[in-house]
Write an enzyme that holds these catalytic residues in place. Structure first.
Site, PDB file in Angstrom:
ATOM      1  CD  GLN A 166      -0.517  -1.499 -11.904  1.00 35.64           C
ATOM      2  OE1 GLN A 166       0.314  -2.395 -11.570  1.00 35.64           O
ATOM      3  NE2 GLN A 166      -1.025  -0.779 -10.892  1.00 35.64           N
ATOM      4  CG  HIS A 245      -4.347   1.113  -1.404  1.00 42.57           C
ATOM      5  ND1 HIS A 245      -3.559   2.044  -1.251  1.00 42.57           N
ATOM      6  CD2 HIS A 245      -5.252   1.206  -1.045  1.00 42.57           C
ATOM      7  CE1 HIS A 245      -4.233   2.757  -0.357  1.00 42.57           C
ATOM      8  NE2 HIS A 245      -5.499   2.007  -0.172  1.00 42.57           N
ATOM      9  CD  GLU A 369     -12.260  32.685 -13.778  1.00 38.68           C
ATOM     10  OE1 GLU A 369     -11.242  32.676 -12.882  1.00 38.68           O
ATOM     11  OE2 GLU A 369     -12.876  33.503 -14.551  1.00 38.68           O
TER      12      GLU A 369
END
Length: 482
Positions: A166, A245, A369
């Site tokens: 940031q 947060h 996968e």
């Protein structure tokens, strides 16, 4: 509405909006070769104000400004330039809110081309029947962003994953950024390597907090509690306290963090790691983020939150609350995003190995996968597309077993949410991450994770390319999707 007088005199020479109370005159020789004159009264026309706001948003408060007031309002702006800048910010805030309405087609034709070319960056999106406001970076071009923060020092406290990303993004956007970390520690050395200069843009935490008008607290949750006694005295009236947060404020009985009443408190929570925040910014893209306001002492907290979200690299932002951000974030990390995924991967891999399948086959059918073929398809096209693209056998099995796994895991998710809500999870985080031996303990846990066979096979696969080369082809790498 009444009392509106709009005149476009041989543009681009002058713009006049006349009402009754306050007149703002702006003269600039840089952004535009014309002056603008605006009068705002009680009976203003929202639609007509859009054009003037979009002109003003492109002008810098450092340009020559002259404010002419009705006598009853003259006292409001008498005196220092600081008070003039404050009025500029108030006026800008009014226009941001008023500009939710678009000019009509007739009016748009009368606007100069530089205004006609601008697009709204705030819109309402229907998410499965729920209307939500979404903010886009197109509403904040770089000149406007720099103008909004032109007289602000933004102090980024902490240089971990989010602090690093940031601060660099905001610096690259041309804002006045300083970094505050513990001197001579790992973060200090890392900040030095990124070009932060001691005494100019790199300080200890206390000094950076004192210097910053906007203080971005991006320390870890445990560290926030530990350094709060150092930071709080420097959070003087009018400053902005920023989080990515909201945990520290949602559980004050555990963190002991309670902001002063006379500061703004905002949140911008990027939906990704700091590495992703930085890489998307460098690619010219943007991370999705949520924004919230905990405390608005100045009246500008929401606008500041949106602007900071753009500054740190957000492309799109949606509104939340501090509590909702904390609950969803903690559940997500422990659930589908990381914890549950780690557990399910391990369970299926160990089952296949116990039934005689080779390490490479078990890893391929469990992790490779999923990560290299299927997850990208879900992200790009959605789950329905994936189900349609796969074989009839794969589709039938997935549709049949999905509700079984949902029913089996729902009690676990309910238990998880309750532990987040009642604070059990945060207390565990603070206790574990606050230990003096935290780094050593974490190293042992991560090494143990890396020694699990599934991830040792993954390491070999990545380094040799034996399995992951197939991931270059979305559909062909998945035998279920043939």
């Amino acid at each position: 509405m009444t009392g509106v007088n709009v005149r476009w005199d041989n543009l681009p020479r002058s713009v006049t909006y006349s009402f009754s109370i306050i007149t703002l005159r702006v003269h600039t020789h840089t952004a535009f070769p014309w002056g603008t004159s605006l009068t705002v009264g009680p009976d203003f026309d929202t639609v007509n104000l859009v054009g003037v706001w979009q002109v003003l948003s492109r002008l810098s408060p450092t340009d020559e400004e002259q404010l002419v007031l009705h006598p009853t309002h003259r006292e409001k702006l008498t005196g220092t330039r600081a008070r003039i800048c404050q009025f500029w910010k108030e006026l800008s805030t009014w226009f941001v809110r008023l500009s939710m309405l678009q000019p009509t087609v007739r009016q748009a034709r009368t606007l100069p081309s530089v205004i006609r070319g601008l697009t709204r960056g705030i819109k309402t999106v229907n998410f499965a029947g729920t209307q939500e406001t979404v903010y886009e970076r197109s509403d904040w071009p770089i000149p406007k962003l720099q103008s909004y923060f032109h007289d602000k020092i933004i102090a980024v406290i902490g240089y971990g994953s989010q602090g690093y990303a940031q601060s660099l993004n905001a610096r690259d956007n041309g804002l006045n950024i300083i970094v505050g970390v513990r001197e001579d520690g790992y973060s200090w050395d890392r900040a030095l390597s990124d070009g932060w200069i001691p005494g100019e843009s790199l300080f200890n935490i206390e000094s950076a907090t004192e210097r910053g008008n906007i203080v971005m607290n991006l320390l870890s949750d445990a560290a926030q509690s530990q350094v709060w006694p150092v930071m709080k005295p420097a959070l003087t009236a009018g400053k902005t306290l920023y989080f990515s947060h909201g945990l520290s404020l949602v559980f004050p009985e555990d963190t002991h963090i309670v902001p002063p009443d006379d500061v703004d408190v905002v949140l911008v929570a990027p939906k990704g790691s700091g590495m992703t925040v930085r890489s998307l910014f460098k690619e010219g893209r943007g991370i999705n983020s949520s924004i919230a306001v905990w405390q608005d002492s100045t009246g500008f907290a929401h606008d500041t939150a949106v602007a900071l979200g753009i500054a740190i690299g957000s492309g799109y932002m949606y509104e939340t609350t501090f509590q909702n951000e904390v609950f969803s974030d903690l559940v997500g990390e422990r659930g589908a995003l990381m914890g549950a995924m780690m557990g399910i991967f391990s369970a299926q891999y160990e089952l296949l190995r116990s039934r005689g399948h080779s390490p490479s086959e078990a890893f391929n059918e469990t992790v490779e996968e999923a990560t290299q073929s299927l997850f990208p398809l879900i992200g790009k096209h959605g789950m329905e597309h994936l189900a349609n693209a796969c074989s009839t056998t794969a589709r039938r099995g997935a549709l049949d077993w999905a509700p079984i796994f949902k029913d089996a895991t729902m009690p676990v998710f309910e238990k998880l949410y309750e532990k987040v809500r009642d604070g059990s999870e945060i207390r565990n985080v603070l206790q574990s991450n606050g230990k003096a031996t935290y780094r050593q303990d974490l190293k042992r846990e991560l090494e143990a994770l890396g020694r699990e066979e599934i991830w040792r096979v993954g390491l070999v696969s990545r380094t040799s390319g034996a399995l992951f080369a197939s991931g270059k082809s979305e559909m062909k790498s998945c035998r279920s999707c043939i």
